[in-house]
Each structure stands twice: as structure tokens, then as C-alpha cells.
Design a protein around this motif. Structure first.
Motif, mmCIF file in Angstrom:
data_model
loop_
_atom_site.group_PDB
_atom_site.id
_atom_site.type_symbol
_atom_site.label_atom_id
_atom_site.label_comp_id
_atom_site.label_asym_id
_atom_site.label_seq_id
_atom_site.Cartn_x
_atom_site.Cartn_y
_atom_site.Cartn_z
ATOM 1 N N LEU A 188 37.535 42.455 37.558
ATOM 2 C CA LEU A 188 36.846 41.357 36.898
ATOM 3 C C LEU A 188 37.796 40.242 36.485
ATOM 4 O O LEU A 188 38.946 40.484 36.123
ATOM 5 C CB LEU A 188 36.118 41.869 35.653
ATOM 6 C CG LEU A 188 34.981 42.858 35.915
ATOM 7 C CD1 LEU A 188 34.521 43.480 34.609
ATOM 8 C CD2 LEU A 188 33.820 42.172 36.621
ATOM 9 N N MET A 197 29.576 43.653 36.366
ATOM 10 C CA MET A 197 30.099 42.412 35.809
ATOM 11 C C MET A 197 29.675 42.155 34.369
ATOM 12 O O MET A 197 30.178 41.234 33.736
ATOM 13 C CB MET A 197 29.704 41.230 36.706
ATOM 14 C CG MET A 197 30.297 41.345 38.108
ATOM 15 S SD MET A 197 29.758 40.041 39.252
ATOM 16 C CE MET A 197 30.534 38.585 38.537
ATOM 17 N N TYR A 234 34.013 38.817 40.298
ATOM 18 C CA TYR A 234 34.434 40.191 40.559
ATOM 19 C C TYR A 234 35.068 40.247 41.943
ATOM 20 O O TYR A 234 34.520 39.689 42.905
ATOM 21 C CB TYR A 234 33.218 41.113 40.501
ATOM 22 C CG TYR A 234 33.420 42.484 41.089
ATOM 23 C CD1 TYR A 234 34.258 43.425 40.489
ATOM 24 C CD2 TYR A 234 32.740 42.856 42.252
ATOM 25 C CE1 TYR A 234 34.418 44.696 41.034
ATOM 26 C CE2 TYR A 234 32.890 44.124 42.804
ATOM 27 C CZ TYR A 234 33.733 45.041 42.191
ATOM 28 O OH TYR A 234 33.889 46.288 42.735
ATOM 29 N N THR A 254 39.288 46.952 36.922
ATOM 30 C CA THR A 254 37.859 46.618 36.993
ATOM 31 C C THR A 254 37.529 45.620 38.087
ATOM 32 O O THR A 254 36.375 45.525 38.520
ATOM 33 C CB THR A 254 37.382 46.026 35.667
ATOM 34 O OG1 THR A 254 38.041 44.768 35.440
ATOM 35 C CG2 THR A 254 37.675 46.972 34.506
ATOM 36 N N CYS A 264 42.253 38.826 38.873
ATOM 37 C CA CYS A 264 41.360 39.899 38.428
ATOM 38 C C CYS A 264 42.117 41.040 37.761
ATOM 39 O O CYS A 264 43.310 41.246 37.998
ATOM 40 C CB CYS A 264 40.528 40.426 39.601
ATOM 41 S SG CYS A 264 41.390 41.568 40.698
ATOM 42 N N ARG A 270 40.060 44.130 44.497
ATOM 43 C CA ARG A 270 40.999 44.180 43.375
ATOM 44 C C ARG A 270 42.395 43.697 43.759
ATOM 45 O O ARG A 270 43.395 44.136 43.207
ATOM 46 C CB ARG A 270 41.059 45.588 42.775
ATOM 47 C CG ARG A 270 39.762 45.995 42.068
ATOM 48 C CD ARG A 270 39.614 47.474 41.907
ATOM 49 N NE ARG A 270 38.482 47.834 41.058
ATOM 50 C CZ ARG A 270 37.194 47.779 41.434
ATOM 51 N NH1 ARG A 270 36.885 47.343 42.653
ATOM 52 N NH2 ARG A 270 36.233 48.140 40.604
#
Length: 410
Positions: free
Chosen positions: A208, A181, A193, A206, A202, A197
Motif C-alpha cells: 500500500l 486497501m 496498491y 502490504t 509502497c 510490492r
């Protein structure tokens, strides 16, 4: 009127206006009209009042904190309005008050309530990397906030009652956050995070979220400080790693400090983009983390001065009085990702969340920062025993400022 008199009166005002059923500092509950529940916001405030009792030895603070938490905790250790199966890390935060209240009062129900909360963590769902989910309704997600809410409680329970069996697990969760992160370009940590995914907010590569939200960054800094403080000497290597993480984070925050106030903006790294604003709660958290870190030796000694400048700046620009009522302004009410309201984590999203007064997410960190100024001055022998909070700073951080509506605005 100096800072100590103003803050002492402000704290008394909040206590006098608050009950467990209706705390004056929980603006989210007030706005929703819903009954109060076991929650992290109250946990922040009561923890601050317990620490205030420890530094001032004023029995009223302990009596209020004990009465408040006791209202929620039954004799068998069950907690009113708390459902462990929500797997909500936020609800672990108020559990931190139980350790000190058990020590100070000897009430066995507080000891049993620790077991109740630890039972949640034993069954808490985890990401594939081994970190706790933030909540059951946020599957596969790690939020910076959650490190503060859960890890100090987790570490302390393991040290006190589990013969340190899972201390390494707590440390591992910090390492996952550092490795996944932290943005190598600016040294800041992304708000959240998603290990799967799959969330719309996000990055699909990644996992994120997009931005660097001040309060979440602050919670993470405090998680590092508070967990480091608990770690035994036998974890010297782990302590060194957390120390370096914290110092690196503080160094990364420094370029974004507002030079006039010492505060930071709601979205940290975009201070020049309107309508970004200097936000109180995250700034107060960092003021506390900087000063506490310096006191403990986990941060450079100069960090005390930086934290004190931030504390002073908040008091000058965000603490005001109108018709005899004191207020702390410029507090972001709440910010999250996903779920209700399509919280997508963009810059615009963080700008449209409400800005309020007197919410404990800002008040409690400011009180904790205030306590650090008292601890510092007591250690330095530069205290005023006749001051309204007992040992406290002789200096007036307001620089002659008299409390009044100061137009800090947004």
C-alpha cells in the motif's frame, strides 16, 4: 447575486472559451502546451454538461457536448488520439458520455465507439487478484481513481450488450479494494496498491501507498455510487455490499470535515499539519456523492444536508470573480505515484503538487453537485421556475455573499 446565476454564468464562460482542440478547463494540457487528446478530464466535464442538459432541458448543453465528443469519434467508432494499447483506465472515463449521447442523438458511431473502449477492457492486464492494472506504465497497480474511471462503464456495457456476463467481475474488483486497501484503523482507503510490492512508494509487506489522498477517495466514493445505480435488482446482495461500503466510507470521512466550510483537506486525516489545505475537487466530488447517494437511497437521507453544506462551503470560499471573470480555486492539478518526478506518496509530495484554478477535475464535480441540488429541489417542489437554470434552489447558499476575490488561498 445568488448561487444559480453565478454558476450558470461560470459554466457558460467555460463553454464559450472551449473547443475540442483547446478546452479552457484542461489546465494540464494548457500548461504542457501539448495538443488536446481523448482524456478523462474532458470526460468529466462533458458528462456534467450532459446531465445539466437533462435537468435544465437547455439544448445548448447537449449541442456542445455532442459536437465536442463527435470531434473525437469517427464514423467507424475509432477515437482520435486514443490508443487502447496504452491500457490506461483514465481513458475509459470519457466513454461514459457515449451511452447518453447515443441515446439522445442516435448516432451509430457512438455505439461503435463503446465497442472500441470495451475492447481495451477485454485485454486490460490484471493483478494476481483479478483487478485491472491502472495503466500499462503502472504494472500490477490498483489506484482508487481507476475504479471511478472504468467500473461504471464496464458495468453498463455488460448490462447493455453482454447479457450481464461480467457484472460479477466488476463487483469482485470492488471487493479486492475493500479487502486490501481499506485501513481498519480509520476506515479510509489508501491511494494505491502494488500487487507486486516492488514499487519504491509502497509498503513492502502490504503493497500500500502511505497516505489518504482526498480526490482519490472521492473518485472511489463516486465509483460506488455510480456503479450501484447501474446494478440490476437481481444483484441485490452485491448492491447491499456496495451500499454498506459507501456508508462506512462516508461515516469514516465525517470526523475530518472542516466544520466551517464542510470541505476536506488534501491529505484527509492530517488536517492540522501545515501546509495541508482545504481542496476543492475532492470536496466537490464528495458533495456530489453525498447528495446523489441520498437521492438514490444508497445513503442515509441526512447525507443530502452534509453534501449541500459542502457544496455551499465551496461556493462561499473557492468561487470568486475578478474583472468580470469567474474562477474556481484551490484545485490540486494532479497527483499520482511513481513514474515521472519520483512521486513517492509522502505528505510532502501531496503538498508540492500545483494548486490551480478552473480545472475540470474541480469544476465538473461542482457542476454535478449543483445538479443534485436542482434534482433535490425539484423533487421537493421547492424550485424557482424563473431562475436562470430553470428549476433550481430558491435559497442563496452564499448567505448574501457577492462574488468577489475572497482570499480562500491555500
Amino acid at each position: 447575486m445568488g448561487c444559480n446565476a453565478i454558476l450558470d454564468r461560470y459554466i457558460r464562460q467555460l463553454i464559450e472559451d472551449s473547443t475540442p482542440e483547446a478546452p479552457a478547463w484542461n489546465i494540464e494540457k494548457i500548461r504542457s502546451g501539448a495538443p488536446n487528446t481523448w482524456n478523462y478530464i474532458d470526460g468529466c466535464m462533458i458528462k456534467a454538461l450532459i446531465e445539466l442538459y437533462e435537468i435544465t432541458e437547455s439544448p445548448g448543453y447537449l449541442a456542445f457536448a455532442d459536437s465536442y465528443i463527435s470531434w473525437f469519434v469517427a464514423d467507424d467508432g475509432t477515437i482520435k488520439h486514443y490508443d487502447p494499447e496504452e491500457y490506461n483506465l483514465d481513458n475509459v472515463n470519457a466513454g461514459k458520455t457515449l451511452y447518453k449521447l447515443f441515446e439522445l442523438t442516435g448516432r451509430e458511431k457512438y455505439r461503435l465507439a463503446m465497442d472500441t473502449i470495451y475492447g481495451q477492457l477485454e485485454r486490460q492486464p490484471r493483478t494476481k487478484e483479478g483487478n485491472f492494472w491502472h495503466k500499462a506504465i503502472y504494472p500490477h497497480q490498483v489506484w482508487l481513481d481507476g475504479l471511478y474511471m472504468a467500473q461504471p462503464f464496464y458495468m453498463q456495457y455488460e448490462l447493455a450488450f453482454h447479457d450481464r456476463r461480467a457484472c460479477s467481475d466488476s463487483f469482485h474488483q470492488f471487493m479486492v479494494v475493500r479487502d486490501l486497501m481499506r485501513d481498519d484503523r480509520n476506515g479510509l482507503y489508501h491511494h494505491a496498491y502494488d500487487s507486486s510490492r516492488r514499487q519504491f512508494w509502497c509498503d513492502p509487506v502490504t503493497g500500500l501507498s502511505q497516505n489518504f489522498w482526498l480526490r482519490a477517495e472521492g473518485w472511489f466514493a463516486m465509483a460506488l455510487v455510480d456503479t450501484w445505480e447501474l446494478m440490476p435488482a437481481s444483484m441485490s446482495w452485491e448492491r447491499d455490499v456496495l451500499r454498506q461500503m459507501l456508508q462506512d466510507l462516508m461515516d469514516s470521512m465525517e470526523p475530518y470535515r472542516d466544520r466551517e466550510t464542510g470541505m476536506w483537506h488534501q491529505v484527509i486525516n492530517l488536517p492540522g499539519i501545515a501546509p495541508n489545505y482545504l481542496e476543492t475537487s475532492g470536496s466537490a466530488i464528495f458533495a456530489n456523492a453525498l447528495m446523489k447517494g441520498a437521492r438514490l437511497g444508497v445513503l442515509d437521507a441526512r447525507c443530502y444536508d452534509l453534501g449541500r453544506e459542502t457544496f455551499d462551503g465551496i461556493c462561499r470560499t473557492c468561487l470568486s470573480e475578478e474583472d468580470g471573470v469567474l474562477s474556481l480555486d484551490n484545485i490540486c492539478l494532479v497527483a499520482g505515484l511513481g513514474n515521472e518526478g519520483h512521486r513517492e506518496g509522502t505528505f510532502d509530495y501531496y503538498m508540492r503538487e500545483p494548486v490551480v484554478r478552473n480545472d475540470a477535475k474541480g469544476v465538473a464535480p461542482l457542476v454535478l453537485a449543483y445538479i443534485e441540488t436542482m434534482r433535490h429541489d425539484r423533487l421537493a417542489g421547492a424550485c424557482d421556475p424563473a431562475g436562470p437554470a430553470g428549476p433550481c434552489s430558491c435559497d442563496d447558499p452564499f448567505g448574501g455573499y457577492v462574488a468577489g476575490v475572497n482570499g480562500a488561498g491555500r
